[in-house]
Design an enzyme around this catalytic site. Structure first.
Site, PDB file in Angstrom:
ATOM      1  N   LYS A 109     -48.031 -29.607 -50.484  1.00  0.00           N
ATOM      2  CA  LYS A 109     -47.695 -28.238 -51.151  1.00  0.00           C
ATOM      3  C   LYS A 109     -46.229 -28.108 -51.272  1.00  0.00           C
ATOM      4  O   LYS A 109     -45.668 -26.926 -51.893  1.00  0.00           O
ATOM      5  CB  LYS A 109     -48.643 -27.194 -50.542  1.00  0.00           C
ATOM      6  CG  LYS A 109     -50.040 -27.362 -50.615  1.00  0.00           C
ATOM      7  CD  LYS A 109     -50.561 -26.163 -49.782  1.00  0.00           C
ATOM      8  CE  LYS A 109     -50.395 -24.770 -50.182  1.00  0.00           C
ATOM      9  NZ  LYS A 109     -51.221 -23.962 -49.394  1.00  0.00           N
ATOM     10  N   LYS A 126     -44.621 -26.911 -48.748  1.00  0.00           N
ATOM     11  CA  LYS A 126     -44.376 -25.615 -48.128  1.00  0.00           C
ATOM     12  C   LYS A 126     -44.175 -26.004 -46.656  1.00  0.00           C
ATOM     13  O   LYS A 126     -44.847 -26.861 -46.251  1.00  0.00           O
ATOM     14  CB  LYS A 126     -45.636 -24.806 -48.266  1.00  0.00           C
ATOM     15  CG  LYS A 126     -45.581 -23.789 -49.508  1.00  0.00           C
ATOM     16  CD  LYS A 126     -46.970 -22.799 -49.034  1.00  0.00           C
ATOM     17  CE  LYS A 126     -46.599 -21.370 -49.796  1.00  0.00           C
ATOM     18  NZ  LYS A 126     -47.369 -20.643 -49.774  1.00  0.00           N
TER      19      LYS A 126
HETATM   20  N1  C2G Z   1     -51.310 -13.670 -51.631  1.00  0.00           N
HETATM   21  C1  C2G Z   1     -51.422 -12.273 -52.104  1.00  0.00           C
HETATM   22  N2  C2G Z   1     -50.461 -11.523 -52.351  1.00  0.00           N
HETATM   23  C2  C2G Z   1     -49.140 -12.043 -51.504  1.00  0.00           C
HETATM   24  C3  C2G Z   1     -48.939 -13.163 -50.984  1.00  0.00           C
HETATM   25  C4  C2G Z   1     -50.175 -14.176 -51.186  1.00  0.00           C
HETATM   26  O1  C2G Z   1     -52.451 -11.791 -52.647  1.00  0.00           O
HETATM   27  N3  C2G Z   1     -48.293 -11.087 -51.541  1.00  0.00           N
HETATM   28  C5  C2G Z   1     -52.499 -14.414 -51.686  1.00  0.00           C
HETATM   29  C6  C2G Z   1     -52.364 -15.608 -52.560  1.00  0.00           C
HETATM   30  O2  C2G Z   1     -52.612 -15.360 -53.774  1.00  0.00           O
HETATM   31  C7  C2G Z   1     -53.209 -16.706 -51.834  1.00  0.00           C
HETATM   32  C8  C2G Z   1     -53.436 -16.204 -50.455  1.00  0.00           C
HETATM   33  O3  C2G Z   1     -52.891 -14.782 -50.359  1.00  0.00           O
HETATM   34  O4  C2G Z   1     -54.659 -16.443 -52.586  1.00  0.00           O
HETATM   35  C9  C2G Z   1     -52.734 -16.991 -49.457  1.00  0.00           C
HETATM   36  O5  C2G Z   1     -51.362 -17.295 -49.960  1.00  0.00           O
HETATM   37  P1  C2G Z   1     -50.250 -18.511 -49.355  1.00  0.00           P
HETATM   38  O6  C2G Z   1     -50.630 -18.321 -47.626  1.00  0.00           O
HETATM   39  O7  C2G Z   1     -49.237 -18.473 -49.793  1.00  0.00           O
HETATM   40  O8  C2G Z   1     -51.230 -19.737 -49.859  1.00  0.00           O
HETATM   41  P2  C2G Z   1     -50.843 -20.692 -51.167  1.00  0.00           P
HETATM   42  O9  C2G Z   1     -49.480 -21.414 -51.011  1.00  0.00           O
HETATM   43  O10 C2G Z   1     -51.086 -19.985 -52.456  1.00  0.00           O
HETATM   44  O11 C2G Z   1     -51.872 -21.824 -50.933  1.00  0.00           O
HETATM   45  O12 C2G Z   1     -55.411 -24.568 -52.472  1.00  0.00           O
HETATM   46  C10 C2G Z   1     -55.021 -23.231 -52.528  1.00  0.00           C
HETATM   47  C11 C2G Z   1     -53.684 -23.201 -51.960  1.00  0.00           C
HETATM   48  O13 C2G Z   1     -53.913 -23.529 -50.543  1.00  0.00           O
HETATM   49  C12 C2G Z   1     -53.269 -21.616 -51.691  1.00  0.00           C
END
Ligand code: C2G
Length: 166
Positions: free
Chosen positions: A76, A78
């Site tokens: 990803k 990340k």
């Molecule tokens: N999120 C949110 N508000 C934020 C940050 C994140 O609502 N300020 C939500 C994201 O939209 C996601 C969840 O929290 O639904 C987790 O965010 P991340 O840890 O950044 O995960 P992400 O990189 O979006 O990975 O297969 C799907 C991926 O694994 C999602």
């Protein structure tokens, strides 16, 4: 009590009982929506994650989190500050998270939805439309992403703040 007054009293009592029953049923309907599943890295857990998880859990009666493994984060692009084991333990300590499973591929969602009988896949709105292909297996809900906060932002802010005072 006068006959007419007694009739009114009984009607009011019956209506209030019906109202309470309806409220209970509404709550039960929401709660019996079944299992909700969501996915993410959840690094350096912050209020955006917490709000997402709480609202996802409120869509059903249990919440499963597919937590990106350290290896999947590489795919990803990340880099999590906290290793998978720590991120998992933190999520498992939350009362509105019922189960944490490893997320190690983009393709596993369909299998997970079937394996766990998920009724809803809930994701933040930054993913809007990305998982609509799963609509034939479960409800897809995109919840409003919390503005002005991200794991990257939290890490950067902490780094600058503490380096200056180091
Ligand atoms: N999120 C949110 N508000 C934020 C940050 C994140 O609502 N300020 C939500 C994201 O939209 C996601 C969840 O929290 O639904 C987790 O965010 P991340 O840890 O950044 O995960 P992400 O990189 O979006 O990975 O297969 C799907 C991926 O694994 C999602």
């Amino acid at each position: 009590m006068h006959k007419a007054g007694k009739g009114i009293w009984c009607t009011m009592l019956r209506m209030s009982k019906m109202g309470r029953a309806r409220t209970r049923k509404t709550k039960q309907t929401a709660k019996t929506y079944g299992t909700v599943i969501t996915y993410g890295t959840f690094d350096v857990l912050h209020i955006g994650h917490i709000r997402l998880l709480k609202r996802a859990r409120a869509l059903g009666s249990s919440l499963i989190v597919g937590l990106s493994t350290d290896a999947f984060n590489v795919l990803k692009h990340k880099e999590a500050l906290q290793p998978y084991k720590e991120r998992k333990a933190i999520l498992e300590s939350l009362r509105f998270v019922d189960k944490v499973i490893p997320e190690d591929s983009w393709e596993q969602k369909k299998l997970d939805v079937k394996k766990y009988g998920a009724a809803v896949l809930a994701m933040g709105s930054d993913w809007k439309g990305k998982f609509d292909d799963l609509k034939k297996y479960c409800r897809i809900v995109y919840l409003p992403r919390t503005k002005n906060i991200s794991s990257t932002g939290v890490k950067k802010h902490a780094a600058t703040k503490y380096i200056r005072n180091a």
